[in-house]
Design a protein around this motif. Structure first.
Motif, PDB file in Angstrom:
ATOM      1  N   LYS A 583       0.821  -1.203   0.000  1.00  0.00           N
ATOM      2  CA  LYS A 583       0.000   0.000   0.000  1.00  0.00           C
ATOM      3  C   LYS A 583       0.857   1.255   0.000  1.00  0.00           C
ATOM      4  N   ASN A 584       2.043   1.178   0.627  1.00  0.00           N
ATOM      5  CA  ASN A 584       2.934   2.342   0.687  1.00  0.00           C
ATOM      6  C   ASN A 584       3.813   2.457  -0.558  1.00  0.00           C
ATOM      7  N   LYS A 585       3.549   1.658  -1.584  1.00  0.00           N
ATOM      8  CA  LYS A 585       4.223   1.667  -2.881  1.00  0.00           C
ATOM      9  C   LYS A 585       5.582   0.981  -2.865  1.00  0.00           C
ATOM     10  N   SER A 586       5.981   0.373  -1.763  1.00  0.00           N
ATOM     11  CA  SER A 586       7.205  -0.424  -1.772  1.00  0.00           C
ATOM     12  C   SER A 586       6.941  -1.741  -2.482  1.00  0.00           C
ATOM     13  N   ILE A 587       8.018  -2.377  -2.974  1.00  0.00           N
ATOM     14  CA  ILE A 587       7.908  -3.564  -3.806  1.00  0.00           C
ATOM     15  C   ILE A 587       8.408  -4.782  -3.044  1.00  0.00           C
ATOM     16  N   ASN A 588       7.670  -5.896  -3.151  1.00  0.00           N
ATOM     17  CA  ASN A 588       8.093  -7.189  -2.625  1.00  0.00           C
ATOM     18  C   ASN A 588       8.294  -8.154  -3.786  1.00  0.00           C
ATOM     19  N   MET A 589       9.211  -9.103  -3.614  1.00  0.00           N
ATOM     20  CA  MET A 589       9.501 -10.089  -4.650  1.00  0.00           C
ATOM     21  C   MET A 589       9.708 -11.442  -4.003  1.00  0.00           C
ATOM     22  N   PHE A 590       9.129 -12.488  -4.623  1.00  0.00           N
ATOM     23  CA  PHE A 590       9.207 -13.835  -4.060  1.00  0.00           C
ATOM     24  C   PHE A 590       9.594 -14.805  -5.157  1.00  0.00           C
ATOM     25  N   ASP A 591      10.652 -15.609  -4.899  1.00  0.00           N
ATOM     26  CA  ASP A 591      11.101 -16.638  -5.831  1.00  0.00           C
ATOM     27  C   ASP A 591      10.366 -17.930  -5.498  1.00  0.00           C
TER      28      ASP A 591
END
Length: 653
Positions: A583-591
């Protein structure tokens, strides 16, 4: 080369590389363009690397002696049972020392056994009275072979167990209702690609490890649009000059969607039409404009798709020229007020393209296109729905046997709802009048909680957003499916129950004089797939919810939660990783393959204009005024990109 042939060759890929077989260039060329086969190669590389990294297994010091003693004991029993004619072959030399040990330890052995172990070899034997039933006879060579096979099975079983444990620990996400506890993996390695173009306003882009495509326009009273191509192996230059892909600029807006098997897919929106003779105010008026879904083969060689033989298409197209897969008239008066585009989602698998779109009457369709460079593209409708409901966000497993999509609608209170449908290809049991086994397509509701959005398959996991609170009773309960088979098409209920859903969006509504109300979603802090200033966001793009992952091998199990409750949005996935925004525009990434979170940090900044993912590669753009390099040449656009994994490990490494 097709996928079936490529996957046969991948089983011997190491041998093919070592021998430099003639088929290697053709196989490598297929892997460059086929993400499904490339994913199989990467999985094979991962398993091979895991096996090679295991410690060398060695048997216990006493294992060999125990084996030889067992063989000697079996040989002793063989001598006791055999006739003199069967003992013409001498006792194997490697067993004699162990036969002597048995004789020394067991003084009660018959003299026959003692003589057979002597240095002079076996003597004539006097048959003895047998005290046990006669068993099947085996020669010494057979006995040694069986013992060796048993030893090999024991060793192979140990290796397999270690590989399985490694896969369980490092391969796939664990299933359970708990939030995912994953180990943070390696960070991204972001590259800059400077492109000098006369079309500086980029609105969409796609990239792989070798090539990048983008659509852009140049300023003017009548802006000109162009599709351009960049070969990334030339990025040692200070600035790359792209290759135009259209014969001439177009005045229609162009938005890149997909790249599948060397087919580039885009949406082309023509200028809005007006019946009043005045410029059309898109904020307060109904949109009426023609559109088309176009494709261009960008691989080497000619394509036989020279004629659009799809329904309603009769125009000619020369080799390697754009062809029209679909076209229509977009009329705001016939579609739900919260819809801003005739297309509601696309995805690809193998050489197939899935498209959800709205026709002239506002009916929503899900269509599958099969693309082949040597054949005219074919189409098949998978589902349709009307009366204000819209099909959206199609996605599929890598083999296409499992397809999922959303069905969205808004109630009178401006609350958006969504269910998830599935289409499964299953092996049906023989039935009356049809004795041979066959494949049957079964379509059903996967989630009917009216609060599940944006299904997205990555690897063996189906991700989606849920706007229900975590304590909702139907969050982890899979509904009873409504089965439809054969040529039937799922049609949604026209009177969904609003009481089951949680409000997820209340878009603002602006109304012009004597015009139908139009829902215009306010600008959200969202990193879109295309520049939102050129291609407006839709209401469902701003859905925020809890991210869940379901294992495709058994979707009845409780899902795995990713991230915080109600904070995730804007899912995009590659061959093996999922990217989403908080929601705060930060990005998450999952392999998904390694079950690890990938550190993104500030590599993808909050002011990113757009971001899109294709296969192993993500590409994005930040506003020009935020570029640190102010000395770059005029009309130079700097793209940001990364590959994941950073490098595909060769089987020989």
């Amino acid at each position: 080369m097709n996928c079936n042939r490529a996957r046969e060759l991948l089983a011997n890929y190491r041998d093919i590389q070592k021998e430099r077989a003639a088929i290697l260039p053709e196989l490598d060329a297929h892997l460059e363009v086929c993400s499904a086969c490339r994913q199989i190669q990467q999985q094979s590389d991962f398993i091979g690397a895991s096996v090679r990294s295991l410690p060398t297994l060695s048997s216990a010091p006493e294992a060999h002696a125990k084996l030889m003693r067992a063989l000697a004991a079996e040989h002793t029993r063989y001598i006791q049972r055999a006739t003199s004619s069967e003992l013409s072959t001498p006792t194997p030399a490697f067993l004699k020392p162990y036969l002597k040990d048995i004789v020394a330890e067991e003084k009660h052995l018959e003299p026959l056994t003692t003589f057979s172990s002597a240095e002079t070899g076996p003597l004539p034997v006097i048959p003895i009275t047998r005290k046990r039933p006669r068993l099947a006879r085996m020669g010494p060579t057979t006995i040694v072979g069986i013992a060796a096979a048993v030893l090999m099975l024991i060793m192979a079983g140990g290796i397999s167990s270690l590989v399985l444990m490694a896969q369980m620990n490092n391969g796939k996400p664990a299933i359970g209702g708990e939030q995912a506890n994953v180990t943070r993996g390696a960070s991204l390695s972001v590259a800059n690609i400077a492109v000098q173009t006369s079309y500086p306003h980029v609105v969409s882009a796609l990239a792989d490890r070798n090539t990048m495509y983008f659509s852009a326009y140049q300023d003017g009273s009548d802006p000109a649009w162009m599709l351009e191509q960049v070969h990334l192996n030339t990025n040692n230059d200070a600035s790359i000059t792209p290759i135009p892909l259209l014969d001439k600029p177009t005045t229609s807006n162009v938005y890149l969607l997909e790249n599948v098997q060397n087919w580039l897919i885009w949406l082309q929106l023509d200028k809005p039409k007006t019946t009043t003779g005045k410029p059309l105010d898109t904020q307060n008026s109904s949109l009426t404009r023609t559109w088309s879904l176009d494709a261009l083969y960008v691989g080497s060689g000619d394509t036989k798709a020279n004629k659009n033989d799809l329904p309603g298409e009769k125009n000619e197209a020369s080799a390697n020229q754009p062809i029209t897969l679909l076209k229509g008239l977009y009329d705001q008066n016939t579609v739900p007020a919260w819809i801003n585009s005739p297309l509601q989602g696309t995805s690809t698998y193998q050489n197939n393209l899935l498209v959800s779109w709205l026709d002239n009457q506002g009916t929503s369709h899900l269509t599958r296109y099969q693309l082949d460079a040597q054949q005219v593209p074919t189409s098949e409708e998978l589902a349709h729905v009307n009366a204000g409901h819209v099909l959206a966000s199609p996605t599929a497993s890598s083999d296409g046997r499992s397809i999922y999509w959303g069905e969205e609608w808004a109630t009178n209170d401006n609350i958006l709802h969504s269910n998830i449908w599935q289409s499964q290809e299953e092996e049906a049991a023989p039935e009356h009048g049809r004795w041979a086994p066959h494949i049957e397509t079964v379509r059903s509701l996967f989630k009917n909680d009216e609060a599940s959005f944006h299904p997205h398959v990555v690897g063996d996991t189906l991700f989606m957003l849920s706007t229900l609170p975590l304590d909702a009773p139907n969050q982890t309960n899979k509904p009873s499916p409504i089965i439809t088979t054969g040529s039937q098409t799922p049609v949604a209920s026209l009177t969904p129950s609003a009481a089951k859903s949680t409000p997820v969006l209340t878009p603002s509504v602006t109304t012009g004089q004597d015009e139908t109300p139009i829902t215009q979603p306010t600008q959200a802090p969202l990193i879109a797939k295309s520049d939102p200033n050129a291609y407006p966001l839709q209401a469902d793009a701003m859905i925020q919810g809890t991210l869940f992952g379901y294992q495709l091998s058994d979707t009845t199990l409780a899902p795995q939660q990713f991230g915080d409750e109600g904070q995730s949005m804007a899912l995009q996935g590659g061959n093996r990783f999922l990217l989403w925004q908080n929601k705060n525009k930060s990005i998450n990434m999952f392999d998904v393959l390694t079950n690890n979170q990938v550190g993104v940090g500030t590599q993808i900044p909050a002011n990113t204009l757009f971001l899109s993912i294709h296969g192993d590669t993500a590409v994005w753009l930040i506003p020009p005024d935020s570029n640190a390099n102010t000395t770059q040449p005029a009309n130079t656009v700097t793209f940001k990109t990364f590959n994941w994994p950073t490098k595909i490990v060769s089987p020989n490494n």
